[in-house]
Design a protein around this motif. Sequence first.
Motif, mmCIF file in Angstrom:
data_model
loop_
_atom_site.group_PDB
_atom_site.id
_atom_site.type_symbol
_atom_site.label_atom_id
_atom_site.label_comp_id
_atom_site.label_asym_id
_atom_site.label_seq_id
_atom_site.Cartn_x
_atom_site.Cartn_y
_atom_site.Cartn_z
ATOM 1 N N ARG A 39 4.648 3.493 8.527
ATOM 2 C CA ARG A 39 3.633 2.685 9.282
ATOM 3 C C ARG A 39 3.454 1.174 9.628
ATOM 4 O O ARG A 39 3.774 0.363 8.507
ATOM 5 C CB ARG A 39 1.936 3.418 8.832
ATOM 6 N N VAL A 40 3.298 1.031 11.396
ATOM 7 C CA VAL A 40 2.949 -0.259 11.469
ATOM 8 C C VAL A 40 2.150 -1.630 11.444
ATOM 9 O O VAL A 40 1.100 -0.155 12.508
ATOM 10 C CB VAL A 40 4.698 -0.715 12.581
ATOM 11 N N ARG A 41 1.462 -1.954 10.536
ATOM 12 C CA ARG A 41 0.544 -2.605 10.793
ATOM 13 C C ARG A 41 -0.317 -4.624 11.089
ATOM 14 O O ARG A 41 0.139 -5.017 9.858
ATOM 15 C CB ARG A 41 -1.081 -2.062 9.970
ATOM 16 N N ILE A 42 0.272 -4.989 12.417
ATOM 17 C CA ILE A 42 0.930 -5.805 12.191
ATOM 18 C C ILE A 42 -0.641 -7.093 12.539
ATOM 19 O O ILE A 42 -0.970 -6.682 13.408
ATOM 20 C CB ILE A 42 1.500 -6.525 13.243
ATOM 21 N N ASN A 71 1.510 5.152 28.369
ATOM 22 C CA ASN A 71 -0.849 5.406 28.096
ATOM 23 C C ASN A 71 -0.997 3.685 27.547
ATOM 24 O O ASN A 71 -2.211 5.217 26.929
ATOM 25 C CB ASN A 71 -1.330 6.931 28.457
ATOM 26 N N MET A 72 -0.101 3.127 27.651
ATOM 27 C CA MET A 72 -1.265 1.930 26.600
ATOM 28 C C MET A 72 -1.124 0.972 26.950
ATOM 29 O O MET A 72 -1.707 0.224 26.394
ATOM 30 C CB MET A 72 -0.669 2.313 25.164
ATOM 31 N N GLN A 73 -1.487 1.117 27.597
ATOM 32 C CA GLN A 73 -1.488 -0.135 29.124
ATOM 33 C C GLN A 73 -2.888 -0.886 28.202
ATOM 34 O O GLN A 73 -3.344 -2.154 28.604
ATOM 35 C CB GLN A 73 -1.714 -0.047 30.270
ATOM 36 N N ASN A 74 -3.769 0.025 28.364
ATOM 37 C CA ASN A 74 -5.247 -0.335 28.020
ATOM 38 C C ASN A 74 -5.922 -1.167 26.946
ATOM 39 O O ASN A 74 -6.616 -1.241 26.239
ATOM 40 C CB ASN A 74 -6.712 0.431 27.723
ATOM 41 N N TYR A 75 -4.520 -1.224 26.218
ATOM 42 C CA TYR A 75 -4.560 -1.177 24.677
ATOM 43 C C TYR A 75 -3.834 -3.111 23.985
ATOM 44 O O TYR A 75 -3.757 -2.872 23.239
ATOM 45 C CB TYR A 75 -4.014 -0.246 23.270
ATOM 46 N N MET A 76 -3.286 -3.290 25.678
ATOM 47 C CA MET A 76 -2.366 -3.792 25.533
ATOM 48 C C MET A 76 -3.155 -5.989 24.472
ATOM 49 O O MET A 76 -2.138 -6.218 23.735
ATOM 50 C CB MET A 76 -2.020 -5.113 26.783
ATOM 51 N N ASP A 77 -4.016 -5.820 24.512
ATOM 52 C CA ASP A 77 -4.584 -6.661 24.187
ATOM 53 C C ASP A 77 -5.197 -6.884 22.495
ATOM 54 O O ASP A 77 -6.534 -7.547 21.477
ATOM 55 C CB ASP A 77 -6.216 -7.728 24.775
ATOM 56 N N ARG A 78 -5.840 -5.157 22.467
ATOM 57 C CA ARG A 78 -6.050 -4.978 21.021
ATOM 58 C C ARG A 78 -4.138 -5.854 19.344
ATOM 59 O O ARG A 78 -3.867 -5.535 20.187
ATOM 60 C CB ARG A 78 -6.018 -3.214 20.685
ATOM 61 N N THR A 79 -4.974 -5.880 18.306
ATOM 62 C CA THR A 79 -4.460 -5.606 17.562
ATOM 63 C C THR A 79 -4.018 -4.402 16.445
ATOM 64 O O THR A 79 -4.923 -3.462 16.643
ATOM 65 C CB THR A 79 -5.097 -6.806 16.422
#
Length: 253
Positions: A84-87, A126-134
């Motif tokens: 699991r990756v949580r950066i 399909n993750m372009q809307n998450y680009m600015d989330r951490t």
Amino acid sequence: MIHLQNITIGYKDNILLRDVSVTMPTGKLIALIGRNGSGKSTLLRAIAGLGEVRQGTILLNGHNLEAMSTYQLATTVSFVTTERVRIVNLRCQDVVALGRAPYTNWIGRMQSRDRKIVMKSLELVNMQNYMDRTMDQMSDGECQRIMIARALAQDTPIILLDEPTSFLDLPNRYELCSLLKRLAHDESKCIFFSTHELDIAVTMCDAIALIDSPQLHYLPVSKMVESGHIERLFNSSSVGFDAHNCSVKMTEK
């Protein structure tokens, strides 16, 4: 394309695979199955250049793995691990941009083409809307998509994944494997992943590589089902598998 030529891998006196020869073509989604401890992760790490091969040759798109430079390897094969990756405090687009490291200059500065590839990679999963989330603000399934996007941004013809459906619920497992199949077919990737999800391997993949230590059987899905290799391997354990009905069932010991 992945070509294993008479390879042997293992630890000390424990041989996991012996004298295995298999060719896995481009444009296919291939599942790697086997019992726990049979060598699935060890084989993936060996193909990624991260593990020892006792004997034989691994060819990646026609190039001998042992003779490849760091740059050649980084632009030929990408590897998504099972952890699991949580950066924290690193945006998703920055995580995906790490995949461009083999192509950027010595200070890691991205050019316009690199940024376009990062965006395309996010769009493919399909993750372009998450680009600015951490990533510490996202679900396991969303994080796994970001790590796959990073592998896509690395722009390699071969993608390896170790248990990509771990930690995911059933709908997300099928959604992720549907994504991998689409990427293999539409983007002409050779995608090779280990899994314990036998029903997913049978219903969603093009071919199956089955470890029956020290052998590796590789066949198209329909021929693997007909061969009886799956039933012989798993019916003697606590999990029985009906390959023809594509279902997993618990059996008494």
